[in-house]
Design a protein around this motif. Sequence first.
Motif, PDB file in Angstrom:
ATOM      1  N   ILE A   1      44.020  36.336  38.776  1.00 22.92           N
ATOM      2  CA  ILE A   1      44.400  34.919  38.814  1.00 22.92           C
ATOM      3  C   ILE A   1      43.392  34.123  39.651  1.00 22.92           C
ATOM      4  CG2 ILE A   1      46.137  33.266  39.615  1.00 22.92           C
ATOM      5  CD1 ILE A   1      48.248  35.414  38.986  1.00 22.92           C
ATOM      6  N   LEU A   2      43.043  34.659  40.825  1.00 24.10           N
ATOM      7  CA  LEU A   2      42.082  33.966  41.691  1.00 24.10           C
ATOM      8  C   LEU A   2      40.728  33.847  41.004  1.00 24.10           C
ATOM      9  CD1 LEU A   2      42.682  35.134  45.348  1.00 24.10           C
ATOM     10  CD2 LEU A   2      42.754  32.826  44.438  1.00 24.10           C
ATOM     11  N   TRP A   3      40.363  34.906  40.268  1.00 16.50           N
ATOM     12  CA  TRP A   3      39.074  34.868  39.584  1.00 16.50           C
ATOM     13  C   TRP A   3      39.064  33.743  38.549  1.00 16.50           C
ATOM     14  CZ3 TRP A   3      38.002  35.422  34.371  1.00 16.50           C
ATOM     15  CH2 TRP A   3      36.626  35.418  34.050  1.00 16.50           C
ATOM     16  N   VAL A   4      40.169  33.638  37.810  1.00 20.99           N
ATOM     17  CA  VAL A   4      40.260  32.592  36.792  1.00 20.99           C
ATOM     18  C   VAL A   4      40.138  31.219  37.457  1.00 20.99           C
ATOM     19  CG1 VAL A   4      41.809  31.479  35.130  1.00 20.99           C
ATOM     20  CG2 VAL A   4      41.604  33.963  35.162  1.00 20.99           C
TER      21      VAL A   4
ATOM     22  N   LEU B   1      40.054  28.760  52.361  1.00 20.86           N
ATOM     23  CA  LEU B   1      41.433  29.151  52.650  1.00 20.86           C
ATOM     24  C   LEU B   1      42.092  29.704  51.388  1.00 20.86           C
ATOM     25  CD1 LEU B   1      42.848  26.315  54.965  1.00 20.86           C
ATOM     26  CD2 LEU B   1      41.881  28.523  55.590  1.00 20.86           C
ATOM     27  N   ILE B   2      41.810  29.046  50.257  1.00 20.53           N
ATOM     28  CA  ILE B   2      42.418  29.504  49.007  1.00 20.53           C
ATOM     29  C   ILE B   2      41.882  30.873  48.604  1.00 20.53           C
ATOM     30  CG2 ILE B   2      42.613  29.070  46.522  1.00 20.53           C
ATOM     31  CD1 ILE B   2      42.693  26.087  47.193  1.00 20.53           C
ATOM     32  N   THR B   3      40.537  30.980  48.592  1.00 20.28           N
ATOM     33  CA  THR B   3      39.983  32.263  48.143  1.00 20.28           C
ATOM     34  C   THR B   3      40.305  33.385  49.136  1.00 20.28           C
ATOM     35  OG1 THR B   3      37.888  31.748  49.181  1.00 20.28           O
ATOM     36  CG2 THR B   3      38.084  31.283  46.833  1.00 20.28           C
ATOM     37  N   SER B   4      40.343  33.066  50.418  1.00 20.47           N
ATOM     38  CA  SER B   4      40.590  34.133  51.379  1.00 20.47           C
ATOM     39  C   SER B   4      42.080  34.413  51.519  1.00 20.47           C
ATOM     40  CB  SER B   4      39.983  33.822  52.744  1.00 20.47           C
ATOM     41  OG  SER B   4      40.647  32.743  53.351  1.00 20.47           O
ATOM     42  N   PHE B   5      42.880  33.777  50.688  1.00 24.17           N
ATOM     43  CA  PHE B   5      44.275  34.195  50.637  1.00 24.17           C
ATOM     44  C   PHE B   5      44.357  35.643  50.155  1.00 24.17           C
ATOM     45  CE2 PHE B   5      47.922  35.020  47.867  1.00 24.17           C
ATOM     46  CZ  PHE B   5      48.907  35.007  48.825  1.00 24.17           C
ATOM     47  N   ALA B   6      43.438  35.980  49.252  1.00 25.97           N
ATOM     48  CA  ALA B   6      43.400  37.347  48.730  1.00 25.97           C
ATOM     49  C   ALA B   6      43.179  38.337  49.857  1.00 25.97           C
ATOM     50  CB  ALA B   6      42.302  37.469  47.689  1.00 25.97           C
TER      51      ALA B   6
END
Lengths: 730, 87
Positions: free
Chosen positions: A555-558, A627-632
Motif C-alpha cells: 500500500i505504501l509503495w502504491v 512521517l508517512i513513509t516512516s510509519f512503515a
Amino acid sequence: MARATFISDPTGAAASALTLEALRDVPPRSHRELTRIALIGNPNSGKSSLFNQLTGLNQKVGNFPGVTVDRKTGISQLTAQHRAEIIDLPGTYSLYPKSLDEKVITDLLYDQTSDQYPDFVVVTVDASNLRRNLLLFTQLADLGLPAVLALNMMDVAEQHGVQIDIMALQQELGVPIIPMNARKGVGIAALKIVMSRQLGAPTRSFYAPGEDLLPMIRQIRYYFNLHNDYLALHYAHQFRQISFLSADDKAYVAELVEKYDFQPTPRQAQETIDRYARVNEILLNTVTVVRTEKNEPYSNKLDKVLTHKVWGYLIFFGILFLMFQAVFAWASYPMELIDEGVTWINQLVQTNFDGPLVNLLTEGVLAGLGGVLIFIPQIALLFAFIAVLEETGYMARVTFMMDRIMRKFGLNGKSIVPLISGVACAVPAIMSARTIENWKDRIITIFVTPLMSCSARIPVYTVLIALVVPPTKVLGIFNLQGIALMGLYLLGFFAAIFSAWVLKLILRTQNKSYFIMEFPVYRWPRWKNVGITIVEKVKAFVFQAGKVIVAISVILWVLASYGPGNALEQAETRVRATAARQQLSAEETDIRIASEKLESSYAGVFGRTLEPAIRPLGFDWKIGIALITSFAAREVFVGTISTIYSVGQDADMRTVQQKLAAEKDDNGQPFFTPARAFSLLVFYVFAMQCMSTLAVVYRETKGWKWPLLQLLYMTGLAYASSLVVYQLFK
Amino acid sequence: MSSRSAQVKPNAPRSVKDLRLGETGTICCLQDPEMALKLLEMGCIPGTAVRLNSRAPLGCPITLVVGDDDYTLSLRVSEAATILLKD
C-alpha cells in the motif's frame, strides 16, 4: 519390580508386558482414521517435553474454535501404520478453570458431541509429586474419559527416594500407566504403543457427588443427554462460562441451581479435599518414600545466591545485559546477511526484468518481505534466551524478585523481560509477553513496550542530535551528545512506566491477579525444546505478522509511486528540462527525479495535506512525507529525508546531515533549529511508527482493538509532546 | 482500656504470613473463598505442614515448602495472610 523394568528397558518393550484390564486387546485402528488425543497435565509436569517428543517439528499453532487462545496441535507417528493428532492443552491444576487458557480445556471436554472431542487423553504427572498431580487425573477419570497416565520424571522421583509400585498403582487407578522420562525420551515408544490402541473408559471412580445433589444432577443429565454424573455436576458449577451453551440452556441450569440451593464454592472446596483424601489412600498402598539423608536440595542452595538481595539482582542484570548484547550486537551479523541477500535478489529482479509489476515486486513486496525477514535473527536469539530461562526454572525466580517493584506500576514480575527486550526491538519483546498469564498485566505490558526506544530509532536520534547538539564535554568525561541520547532512552522508559500506571487505573478486570504459582526446581534445559520454541516463534512471526507487513508495504509503495493524474510524468519532464539546462550528471538527475516524483505522488499530496496539522510542531510538508513513509518503519525516515532534501543542493553534499544543515526556511535561516530538531526527536521517541509492532500486537491480542488504541495513544502522545517542545523552545 | 503497647492481639490467629524463616506450621483453614479454591488445588489442604522457605529481596512474595513433597509454592504476602495456622 516394575521400576526396574522401566529403567533397564527404555525401548518400550515394557508396554507389551502390560496385561491390564483397561488396555483392551483391541487391534490397532485402521491408519486412515486419525485418532485425536489430548495431552493434559499440571504445569511443570513435563507436558511440553512430551508433546515435543511425540510430534517433533510436526506442530502447528492455531486458535481454539471460538476463543482467542493458542491451540497447539501436532501429528504423531505412533506405529508404522498409525498416526494420531495430538492436541496440547494448557497446563492446569484442576478442571475448574481459573484463566482464559484453562477454560479452553473445559470447553473441549464438556462437549462430547463436538467434532473436536478427543478420543482419549494422555495425562502427564510428575512422579516426584504424585499427590498434587493425581488430583487432575482423578477428575478426568471421573468424567469418564479414556485415559493413559504418563508417569513422567521417574528419574527425579528416584532421586527423591520415591518408590512407586506401578502394577499396584495401575490396579488402583484403572488406567494404563507408562513410567517415563520425557526429557530423555525414555518410555516414549511404550507410550506410543499404548496410544495406538483403542482404550476403554477408566474402570474406577474417585469421587461421588453428595447424595443431596443427585436430583439436580439427574435433571441436568436428562436435559443435556449426558452420560456421566460428574460431567453434569461440572455443568452446574460452570454453566455460565461454557461457551457452547445457549442462553436458554444457561437459564435452565441457573433455575436448577437456584431451586436446589447449590453452593458452588464450598462444594468445590469439599470436592478437592475429598479427592486429596482418596489420593492419599491410594498412595499409601502404592508409594513408599525412602529418605536417605536430609540433604538440602541443590535448588535451595542455588536460590540462596540467585535470589539474594544483592547477588540476585546483579546476576539478573548480568543476564539481561548478555541478552541485550546478543539481540543487539550478535544478531547484527546475520541481519546484515539477510539484508544483503534481499538486496541481491532485488537487484537480480531489477536487472533482468522491467515494468511496473517489477517495481511493485521489488519496492513493495520484496522491501516488505525484507523488513520481515531481517527480524528473524533477533527473534531467534531472544527466544533462545527466554526458552532457556524458562526451561531451567530461572524465569520463576525473576518474577519472584521483580514482582513487588513492577506491581506498583500495574505490571508484574514477568513484565521486566519484554520491557528490557524492547530496547532492542519491540517485535520479539511483545511476543515474549506471552509468559504473563494475567490478562491485564499482559495487555499493559504489550501496550507500553513499544515506548521503550528500540534500535530502529537510533539512526533518527544520531542524525538529529549531531545536527543540533554540540559535542562538548560535560564534567570532563561525558559527551553532551551522549547525554542527549541517554535522555531520549530514559524519556521512553519513563513514558512506558507512567503509561502502565495510568492503564492500571483505567483497566478493569474480573479475574484477580494471583501470584500463587509453583516454584519449579532448577533443571538443565533440553535443547530440543529450545530449538522447537525458536522455530515455532520464528514461523509464527514470519507467517502471521509477515502477511500484514507485506500488505502495508505494498500500500505504501502504491502511495509513493503513483500520483493524481499524470503528475509524476510531468515532474519527470520538468526535472529533465532543468537538469539539461544546468548540465547535471545522470546520477544527480536521477536523485532529483526521485525526489520530485515523491513530492508529486499521493504520499507527497498527503504530506502537503498533513502540513497544516504538523506546522504547530515545527514540521513542514517534507517532514510530513517522511512521517508517512516512516510509519512503515522508523529507519525509512533518514532515507526519505535524504531523498527529499536533495533538491536544489550541490552534488557533493552527500551526507544527510549536510543536507539537513543546509536546508533553509522562508527567511533564509537554517530550517533545523534546536526547537525543530528536539520536537522531531520527541516525536520519534513516542510515535508508533512501526507496522511490524502493530502487526505483532494484532497477532498477540487477536484483534484490532489494542493495536489501534496503541496507535492512537502513542501518536497522540507524540503530537502533544512535540507541540509542547516546539512551542516552548522556538 | 486498650493499650497502645499491645501490638498483637492475644487471640489473633496466626497465619502463614507470620511464620519466621525456616519455621513450620500446620494449616488450619483458608479464609478467602476464591483464593482457597486455588490454594487447595495447589496442595494447601488443612492439616498440611508448610514451611516458610524464603522471602523475595523486598520481603514479598515468599516461598513455602508444602507438605513433605519438597514442593515449593510462591505467593504474595497478602495471599499468605489468608492461610491460617493451627496453634
